[in-house]
Structure formats: structure tokens, C-alpha cells
Motif scaffolding. Structure first.
Motif, PDB file in Angstrom:
ATOM      1  N   PHE A 307     -15.350 -33.821 -32.205  1.00  0.00           N
ATOM      2  CA  PHE A 307     -15.708 -35.092 -32.826  1.00  0.00           C
ATOM      3  C   PHE A 307     -14.851 -36.231 -32.282  1.00  0.00           C
ATOM      4  O   PHE A 307     -13.637 -36.098 -32.135  1.00  0.00           O
ATOM      5  CB  PHE A 307     -15.496 -35.032 -34.342  1.00  0.00           C
ATOM      6  CG  PHE A 307     -16.603 -34.352 -35.098  1.00  0.00           C
ATOM      7  CD1 PHE A 307     -17.926 -34.636 -34.830  1.00  0.00           C
ATOM      8  CD2 PHE A 307     -16.308 -33.444 -36.102  1.00  0.00           C
ATOM      9  CE1 PHE A 307     -18.946 -34.028 -35.538  1.00  0.00           C
ATOM     10  CE2 PHE A 307     -17.314 -32.827 -36.823  1.00  0.00           C
ATOM     11  CZ  PHE A 307     -18.636 -33.107 -36.537  1.00  0.00           C
ATOM     12  N   ARG A 308     -15.475 -37.352 -32.010  1.00  0.00           N
ATOM     13  CA  ARG A 308     -14.755 -38.588 -31.730  1.00  0.00           C
ATOM     14  C   ARG A 308     -14.904 -39.505 -32.949  1.00  0.00           C
ATOM     15  O   ARG A 308     -15.835 -39.370 -33.734  1.00  0.00           O
ATOM     16  CB  ARG A 308     -15.282 -39.270 -30.468  1.00  0.00           C
ATOM     17  CG  ARG A 308     -16.771 -39.572 -30.468  1.00  0.00           C
ATOM     18  CD  ARG A 308     -17.186 -40.307 -29.192  1.00  0.00           C
ATOM     19  NE  ARG A 308     -18.638 -40.405 -29.047  1.00  0.00           N
ATOM     20  CZ  ARG A 308     -19.405 -41.312 -29.628  1.00  0.00           C
ATOM     21  NH1 ARG A 308     -18.851 -42.219 -30.427  1.00  0.00           N
ATOM     22  NH2 ARG A 308     -20.713 -41.327 -29.429  1.00  0.00           N
ATOM     23  N   ASP A 309     -13.952 -40.427 -33.099  1.00  0.00           N
ATOM     24  CA  ASP A 309     -14.002 -41.386 -34.211  1.00  0.00           C
ATOM     25  C   ASP A 309     -14.148 -40.661 -35.551  1.00  0.00           C
ATOM     26  O   ASP A 309     -14.951 -41.037 -36.407  1.00  0.00           O
ATOM     27  CB  ASP A 309     -15.157 -42.375 -34.028  1.00  0.00           C
ATOM     28  CG  ASP A 309     -15.143 -43.048 -32.671  1.00  0.00           C
ATOM     29  OD1 ASP A 309     -14.053 -43.441 -32.230  1.00  0.00           O
ATOM     30  OD2 ASP A 309     -16.210 -43.161 -32.034  1.00  0.00           O
ATOM     31  N   PHE A 310     -13.353 -39.616 -35.727  1.00  0.00           N
ATOM     32  CA  PHE A 310     -13.479 -38.771 -36.915  1.00  0.00           C
ATOM     33  C   PHE A 310     -12.138 -38.681 -37.633  1.00  0.00           C
ATOM     34  O   PHE A 310     -11.095 -38.513 -37.004  1.00  0.00           O
ATOM     35  CB  PHE A 310     -13.928 -37.362 -36.495  1.00  0.00           C
ATOM     36  CG  PHE A 310     -14.153 -36.418 -37.641  1.00  0.00           C
ATOM     37  CD1 PHE A 310     -15.350 -36.417 -38.337  1.00  0.00           C
ATOM     38  CD2 PHE A 310     -13.173 -35.505 -38.017  1.00  0.00           C
ATOM     39  CE1 PHE A 310     -15.565 -35.534 -39.389  1.00  0.00           C
ATOM     40  CE2 PHE A 310     -13.375 -34.624 -39.066  1.00  0.00           C
ATOM     41  CZ  PHE A 310     -14.578 -34.638 -39.757  1.00  0.00           C
ATOM     42  N   ASP A 311     -12.187 -38.817 -38.955  1.00  0.00           N
ATOM     43  CA  ASP A 311     -10.984 -38.594 -39.756  1.00  0.00           C
ATOM     44  C   ASP A 311     -11.376 -38.001 -41.106  1.00  0.00           C
ATOM     45  O   ASP A 311     -12.565 -37.759 -41.369  1.00  0.00           O
ATOM     46  CB  ASP A 311     -10.165 -39.878 -39.929  1.00  0.00           C
ATOM     47  CG  ASP A 311     -10.955 -40.999 -40.592  1.00  0.00           C
ATOM     48  OD1 ASP A 311     -11.796 -40.707 -41.476  1.00  0.00           O
ATOM     49  OD2 ASP A 311     -10.743 -42.171 -40.232  1.00  0.00           O
ATOM     50  N   LYS A 312     -10.377 -37.766 -41.946  1.00  0.00           N
ATOM     51  CA  LYS A 312     -10.590 -37.093 -43.222  1.00  0.00           C
ATOM     52  C   LYS A 312     -11.597 -37.808 -44.105  1.00  0.00           C
ATOM     53  O   LYS A 312     -12.313 -37.163 -44.893  1.00  0.00           O
ATOM     54  CB  LYS A 312      -9.242 -36.961 -43.944  1.00  0.00           C
ATOM     55  CG  LYS A 312      -9.290 -36.162 -45.223  1.00  0.00           C
ATOM     56  CD  LYS A 312      -7.909 -35.978 -45.827  1.00  0.00           C
ATOM     57  CE  LYS A 312      -7.378 -37.259 -46.434  1.00  0.00           C
ATOM     58  NZ  LYS A 312      -6.116 -37.057 -47.174  1.00  0.00           N
ATOM     59  N   SER A 313     -11.685 -39.118 -43.977  1.00  0.00           N
ATOM     60  CA  SER A 313     -12.571 -39.893 -44.845  1.00  0.00           C
ATOM     61  C   SER A 313     -14.050 -39.579 -44.621  1.00  0.00           C
ATOM     62  O   SER A 313     -14.891 -39.957 -45.431  1.00  0.00           O
ATOM     63  CB  SER A 313     -12.332 -41.393 -44.647  1.00  0.00           C
ATOM     64  OG  SER A 313     -12.753 -41.805 -43.359  1.00  0.00           O
TER      65      SER A 313
END
Length: 320
Positions: A307-313
Motif C-alpha cells: 500500500f502507498r499513502d496508507f496509515d492506521k486511519s
């Protein structure tokens, strides 16, 4: 326990960021629900909005949201890579906590009736909220898009569920539905060749002999200079991310095309990520822990899925 639904309205503007900001302004800092994210995409010319919270508060907020889209978007001048049939293309409701699918169908019908009565915009009910079998699958309704809908809606079999058999001249129509969590998942291919990307998409798309619960197609992202296999995974419990990702990688190899990254649009259930992480752990002979933290899930999702541009949110459970 509080009732929580996810609502994911998609509107047909992703290039004029001033318009995008004005449209979503009516959803910010409201009581009863959270504006989790809004993701404009200039290639698709579309913005995906994710709301999470009390269904009744969300329904009330969708009325001024519709008014903003009506005022600021003219579909007669809108183009983009994503198929669409209205200034707001879809409004799906998804049960998250202490809410049933039947209740989400009721919420969908409530907001559809309100929007039609307020703005004379025709509404088609789809997925679990569909009243007609041919309307369960959204692509069946959307076929022909805004331009084709002008004549399609006049056919008796395509009369809208709410409203008259005539599109709104600048807005078009809306699909309103209820469904389980859908994963809007795009796989980046290091090529500009949409024909080859189309061949790869066909191998995984159910309608052309691929995996069940997978809708997929090719798109060229001018802003990034490469193509994507863009897809919806309609039921991740039946066909998980790793299966379609590995199938795309395998098909891409025949054309010597690299798969550098992937993209998630909107939110994803934690269990969908764990199912795929578990697969890659087993491939490597690693011990898998079902109770890993959201931070660990995020880390391994980036590592294994790419994944790119991916975080916990982006994980539903991080927002509840």
C-alpha cells in the motif's frame, strides 16, 4: 452500545479542489458522526467521502451535502476515468456496530426519499436495498452513465425507485444502497499500456470468467504516468486481497510488467487485512498473531500488500 454505520458518498468532482472543499465543508465538525476522510482524484474526477457514526445524523447532513453538489457540479461538463451517473454517483450505507443490514436498507430509503422530495433528483436503490433483481449490481444501473441515462430512465424497466422517469438536467441521478463493507482496491502497474492492463483485469473480473465478487477494469492515471487495475472486492471473506494481488502479479509477469504498489480508497475492516497478512506470514513460515495491534497491522499491510499513502486511519476499527 451506540449504533454506528459507515456511509461512503462518492461525488463527481476531483479536480477543482476549491469546489471539493466547499462541498465537504457541510460535513465537517458535526455532532453524531465523523468525517473520516475525503479523497479527491483528478484522474477519476471523483471524490470518495467516508462518514462514520450515528445514521440519523448522517442522513440529515446528506441533505445540505446534496445541495452543495447540485449547486457546484454540472454533469453536462464533467468527464473522468471513473464511470458515473450523477453529481453524487452513489450513497451506500454499511452496518458497523449494533446495526443490521435491514436497518441500513431503511436508512438508505429514508435518505433517498428526502433527497428526491427536496431536489427532484431521481434515485435508484441498489445492492441490499434494491427492489428489483436487475438493480442489485450497481454497474447494471450505471451502464450508459449520465449521458445514456437521459433515455434509459424513460424505459419502463428503468423507472427510478424515487422520482419521475426523467433525469435532473444538471445533476443526473443517484444510486442509494446498503451493503457489507466493500474494498475499493487499485493495483498499480508500471506501464502506460491500458490494453495489456485490460487483459490483466479481465483475468480476475467475475463477469469475464475471473473471481467471484470481483469487479475490475483498466485505467490510465495521467498524473502518475502509469495504469491501474482498479477494482471493487465485494466480499473479502470469499476472495481476499492476497488472492487477487497474486493473480495480478502472475498475469503481469507474462508482459514483463512490474507491480510496484497498491492503493486503498476509503476504509477497510481490520479482518480483511489480517486475512492477507496471515497468508504472507504462512508463506514465510512465520508465527501469526491474530491479536496484533493496529500499528503492526498497518506496518505489515504496507510491507506485504504494498500500500502507498496508507496509515492506521484507513482501518475502520481505528475510527470507532
Amino acid at each position: 452500545m451506540m449504533k454506528i454505520v459507515q456511509c461512503v458518498p462518492n461525488f463527481s468532482e476531483g479536480r477543482d479542489l476549491e469546489k471539493v472543499e466547499e462541498i465537504v465543508s457541510v460535513l465537517k465538525n458535526k455532532e453524531g458522526f465523523k468525517l473520516v476522510s475525503y479523497e479527491p482524484d483528478k484522474d477519476y474526477n471523483r471524490t470518495v467521502v467516508t462518514l462514520l457514526g450515528n445514521p440519523n445524523d448522517i442522513i440529515e447532513a446528506l441533505i445540505p451535502f446534496t445541495k452543495k453538489c447540485l449547486d457546484l457540479i454540472d454533469m453536462n461538463h464533467q468527464t473522468g476515468e471513473h464511470s458515473r451517473m450523477g453529481a453524487i454517483d452513489v450513497i451506500p450505507f454499511i452496518p458497523i456496530q449494533d446495526t443490521t443490514m435491514d436497518e441500513c436498507v431503511e436508512y438508505a430509503n429514508t435518505v433517498a426519499k428526502k433527497i428526491n422530495e427536496e431536489f427532484s433528483i431521481p434515485i435508484f436503490m441498489y445492492a441490499e436495498a434494491a427492489n428489483i433483481k436487475a438493480r442489485v449490481k450497481l454497474p447494471n444501473i450505471r451502464k450508459g452513465e449520465f449521458e445514456g441515462m437521459k433515455e434509459k430512465i424513460k424505459l419502463e424497466k428503468w423507472y427510478p425507485d424515487y422520482g419521475n422517469a426523467e433525469i435532473h438536467p444538471t445533476f443526473g441521478v443517484i444510486g442509494v444502497g446498503a451493503r457489507i463493507p466493500l474494498i475499493a482496491y487499485n493495483i498499480d502497474l508500471d506501464t502506460e499500456n491500458t490494453k495489456r492492463t485490460g487483459f490483466i483485469a479481465r483475468t480476475i473480473r467475475f463477469s469475464s470468467g475471473g473471481y467471484r465478487f470481483i469487479q475490475a477494469g483498466p485505467v490510465f492515471l495521467e498524473s502518475r504516468g502509469h495504469t491501474q487495475v482498479t477494482m471493487n472486492i465485494l466480499d473479502y471473506t470469499k476472495n481476499p486481497i492476497y488472492r487477487v494481488l497474486e493473480a495480478v502479479k502472475m498475469e503481469a509477469r507474462r508482459y514483463n510488467i512490474n507491480v510496484p504498489s497498491c492503493e486503498l480508497v476509503g476504509l477497510i475492516p481490520k479482518t480483511a487485512l489480517l486475512k492477507t497478512i496471515k497468508y504472507y506470514f504462512q508463506v514465510e513460515g512465520r508465527d501469526f498473531n491474530e491479536d496484533m495491534s493496529l500499528e503492526e497491522i498497518t506496518k505489515y499491510s504496507i510491507e506485504y500488500i504494498g500500500f502507498r499513502d496508507f496509515d492506521k486511519s484507513k482501518i475502520i476499527e481505528a475510527n470507532i
